[in-house]
Design an enzyme around this catalytic site. Structure first.
Site, PDB file in Angstrom:
ATOM      1  N   CYS A  81       0.869  -1.183   0.000  1.00  0.00           N
ATOM      2  CA  CYS A  81       0.000   0.000   0.000  1.00  0.00           C
ATOM      3  C   CYS A  81       0.897   1.221   0.000  1.00  0.00           C
ATOM      4  O   CYS A  81       1.543   1.522   1.013  1.00  0.00           O
ATOM      5  CB  CYS A  81      -0.911  -0.007   1.228  1.00  0.00           C
ATOM      6  SG  CYS A  81      -1.997   1.438   1.324  1.00  0.00           S
ATOM      7  N   HIS A 168      -2.239  -5.595 -10.135  1.00  0.00           N
ATOM      8  CA  HIS A 168      -2.985  -4.465 -10.694  1.00  0.00           C
ATOM      9  C   HIS A 168      -3.326  -4.713 -12.159  1.00  0.00           C
ATOM     10  O   HIS A 168      -2.489  -5.200 -12.927  1.00  0.00           O
ATOM     11  CB  HIS A 168      -2.161  -3.173 -10.604  1.00  0.00           C
ATOM     12  CG  HIS A 168      -1.993  -2.658  -9.213  1.00  0.00           C
ATOM     13  ND1 HIS A 168      -2.865  -1.763  -8.642  1.00  0.00           N
ATOM     14  CD2 HIS A 168      -1.059  -2.938  -8.269  1.00  0.00           C
ATOM     15  CE1 HIS A 168      -2.469  -1.503  -7.405  1.00  0.00           C
ATOM     16  NE2 HIS A 168      -1.377  -2.203  -7.157  1.00  0.00           N
ATOM     17  N   GLU A 217     -10.271  -1.063  -5.465  1.00  0.00           N
ATOM     18  CA  GLU A 217      -9.310  -1.903  -4.754  1.00  0.00           C
ATOM     19  C   GLU A 217      -9.950  -3.210  -4.296  1.00  0.00           C
ATOM     20  O   GLU A 217     -11.100  -3.240  -3.854  1.00  0.00           O
ATOM     21  CB  GLU A 217      -8.738  -1.166  -3.547  1.00  0.00           C
ATOM     22  CG  GLU A 217      -7.891   0.041  -3.908  1.00  0.00           C
ATOM     23  CD  GLU A 217      -7.073   0.529  -2.729  1.00  0.00           C
ATOM     24  OE1 GLU A 217      -6.357  -0.295  -2.125  1.00  0.00           O
ATOM     25  OE2 GLU A 217      -7.156   1.729  -2.410  1.00  0.00           O
ATOM     26  N   CYS A 226      -5.011   5.505  -4.244  1.00  0.00           N
ATOM     27  CA  CYS A 226      -4.328   4.213  -4.114  1.00  0.00           C
ATOM     28  C   CYS A 226      -2.898   4.423  -4.597  1.00  0.00           C
ATOM     29  O   CYS A 226      -2.673   4.659  -5.786  1.00  0.00           O
ATOM     30  CB  CYS A 226      -5.029   3.139  -4.940  1.00  0.00           C
ATOM     31  SG  CYS A 226      -4.194   1.525  -4.926  1.00  0.00           S
ATOM     32  N   GLY A 229      -1.641   1.698  -6.831  1.00  0.00           N
ATOM     33  CA  GLY A 229      -2.407   1.841  -8.066  1.00  0.00           C
ATOM     34  C   GLY A 229      -1.890   2.977  -8.932  1.00  0.00           C
ATOM     35  O   GLY A 229      -1.866   2.876 -10.166  1.00  0.00           O
TER      36      GLY A 229
END
Length: 283
Positions: A81, A168, A217, A226, A229
């Protein structure tokens, strides 16, 4: 779990560009929350409310000051994260870690160099992106490619895929505000090609130095930001020549900067952090 004598749970509420966290200090060796407790803490009506829970724990690498783990709002764990990493860094600095010259923290799968850029801004080395399907993981494709295609409910969905320590899928769209986030996000997450589910990003390139992004997510749903992301969307677009190697990614909660100097270099993610409040949970 860092509970005082009366049994209440001490925590810090933080956010990075709107991606919000409950931070727990477990460096004394207390076990992390189980799935049920994590979900209760994350509940925005009866708990504290957050996208993810961050547990700060003893370091695994002797060169690191601490490690952290990430727990989604449904109680599942996550491998990385980016916004959480910056918030952990800010929390550690507030707790007494000297930021001069930078320092290192351990994520669930790696170690990351951190640099403080300003009072509330941090940069984190997020590692080298992994594009091979087996590393994402993405099944049904023997080799990495710039664009993958999957049939979903009668349409062909085109996306790039990468691991940033978590999986992802990145879809380029013409207008971010009209992106089918709530429809395609869950469909891709549930597809058999993603055995560990996937974070789904929808990116609109505005110019070579700027893109807009929304992320659905896994274990959470759409969030205001994110960090991993943003890295994933940036490197997929950079590989296609759609973005420069240093770009701003604008999410609903704020802007993040992603730098990827070369294909074999680490991605550097920088952006804001914020302390919201400290508290004790009675649940």
């Amino acid at each position: 779990m860092n509970k005082p004598a009366d049994g209440r749970l001490r925590f810090t509420k933080m956010h990075g560009a709107g991606n919000d966290f409950v931070v727990l200090d477990l460096r004394d060796g207390t076990p992390p929350p189980d799935a049920k407790l994590a979900a209760r803490l994350a509940d925005r009506h009866s708990g504290v409310g957050c996208d993810q829970i961050l547990t700060i724990e003893a370091s695994r690498d002797p060169a690191s000051v601490a490690s952290y783990r990430v727990w989604n709002s449904d109680g599942s764990s996550s491998g990385q994260c980016g916004n959480g990493a910056r918030c952990v860094a800010a929390w550690l600095v507030r707790d007494g870690v000297d930021p001069a010259g930078g320092f290192q923290i351990d994520s669930p799968g790696d170690s990351h160099r951190v640099e403080q850029l300003g009072p509330a801004e941090f940069a984190v080395a997020m590692g080298v992106p992994q594009f091979e399907p087996e590393q994402i993981p993405l099944v049904g494709f023997p080799r990495s490619r710039e664009e993958y295609v999957l049939p979903l409910q009668g349409e062909s969905v085109r996306f790039g895929a990468v691991s940033m320590g978590n999986p992802h899928a990145v879809l380029e769209v013409g207008l971010i505000d009209a992106a089918p986030v709530e429809r395609l996000g869950p469909l891709l997450q549930q597809h058999a090609s993603f055995p560990e589910s996937v974070n789904v990003g929808f990116v609109q390139v505005l110019d070579p130095g700027h893109a807009r992004l929304r992320v659905f997510e896994r274990g959470v749903g759409e969030t205001l930001a994110c960090g991993s992301g943003a890295c994933a969307a940036a490197v997929v677009m950079m590989q296609r020549g759609r973005l420069d190697r240093d770009a701003v990614i604008s999410l609903p909660g704020g802007d993040l900067r992603v730098r990827w100097p070369a294909d074999d270099a680490q991605i550097i993610l920088s952006g804001p952090t914020a302390f919201v409040f400290d508290g004790e949970w009675n649940g």
